[in-house]
Design a protein around this motif. Structure first.
Motif, PDB file in Angstrom:
ATOM      1  N   VAL A 103       2.393  42.702   1.565  1.00 53.62           N
ATOM      2  CA  VAL A 103       2.824  43.617   0.508  1.00 53.62           C
ATOM      3  C   VAL A 103       4.308  43.410   0.207  1.00 53.62           C
ATOM      4  O   VAL A 103       4.720  43.331  -0.958  1.00 53.62           O
ATOM      5  CB  VAL A 103       2.543  45.084   0.894  1.00 53.62           C
ATOM      6  CG1 VAL A 103       3.202  46.053  -0.065  1.00 53.62           C
ATOM      7  CG2 VAL A 103       1.049  45.336   0.952  1.00 53.62           C
TER       8      VAL A 103
ATOM      9  N   ALA B  40      -2.567  40.514   0.448  1.00 55.73           N
ATOM     10  CA  ALA B  40      -2.419  41.959   0.676  1.00 55.73           C
ATOM     11  C   ALA B  40      -3.706  42.693   0.325  1.00 55.73           C
ATOM     12  O   ALA B  40      -4.160  43.569   1.080  1.00 55.73           O
ATOM     13  CB  ALA B  40      -1.251  42.499  -0.152  1.00 55.73           C
TER      14      ALA B  40
ATOM     15  N   LEU C 130       0.344  47.925  -5.105  1.00 51.23           N
ATOM     16  CA  LEU C 130       0.774  47.402  -3.810  1.00 51.23           C
ATOM     17  C   LEU C 130       1.233  48.520  -2.873  1.00 51.23           C
ATOM     18  O   LEU C 130       0.986  48.464  -1.665  1.00 51.23           O
ATOM     19  CB  LEU C 130       1.895  46.373  -3.995  1.00 51.23           C
ATOM     20  CG  LEU C 130       1.456  45.018  -4.528  1.00 51.23           C
ATOM     21  CD1 LEU C 130       2.666  44.159  -4.858  1.00 51.23           C
ATOM     22  CD2 LEU C 130       0.565  44.311  -3.528  1.00 51.23           C
TER      23      LEU C 130
ATOM     24  N   ALA D  34      -0.271  49.341   0.677  1.00 55.10           N
ATOM     25  CA  ALA D  34       0.541  49.479   1.892  1.00 55.10           C
ATOM     26  C   ALA D  34       0.204  50.777   2.614  1.00 55.10           C
ATOM     27  O   ALA D  34       0.083  50.806   3.842  1.00 55.10           O
ATOM     28  CB  ALA D  34       2.022  49.437   1.536  1.00 55.10           C
TER      29      ALA D  34
END
Length: 143
Positions: free
Chosen positions: A44, A74, A23, A27
């Motif tokens: 995220v 995400a 994650l 991001a």
């Protein structure tokens, strides 16, 4: 790989840590692409926040579904950003080839989370002859 396939506390911790690392990479990727940066970072952040109670053993179905929905969103947002990056110009470069492979991986991970939501809502949605029970592991769903 066998550590990631069972449901022990160390397995959950390692899986959670790998998910958080993924994650964080997503991001970073979202921030460097022209995609919807704020929306992607919300996905995220939501995935991270909702996954913390799961790490500590709180396994409410609604919480897991919410977490997986944020995670899938995400990954799809990052894939969309990479696709826009790849089609931004007319020339194919080496980094765009790597982006194509990353898009495939991000989409596969996003669908694995959607499949997990499906099997939580409708148990026995997926069948693996080597496993018993209504739910398959995330790795089984990924492959």
């Amino acid at each position: 790989l066998s550590l990631l396939s069972n449901d022990s506390t160390p397995s959950r911790s390692v899986t959670w840590l790998l998910g958080v690392i993924a994650l964080l990479l997503v991001a970073k990727m979202i921030r460097q692409t022209p995609a919807y940066t704020a929306l992607g970072l919300i996905f995220v952040g939501g995935a991270f926040i909702f996954s913390v109670p799961i790490l500590f053993g709180y396994e409410h179905v609604g919480l897991i579904i919410t977490t997986h929905a944020f995670e899938a969103s995400a990954y799809f947002c990052a894939a969309y950003g990479l696709i826009r990056y790849m089609f931004a110009d007319r020339y194919l470069t080496k980094d765009e080839l790597f982006a194509a492979a990353a898009v495939f991986t991000l989409i596969a991970w996003g669908f694995a989370f959607l499949y997990n939501i499906c099997q939580l809502v409708v148990p026995y949605s997926f069948h693996n002859p080597n496993r018993t029970g209504p739910l398959q592991t995330w790795l089984d769903l990924l492959f």
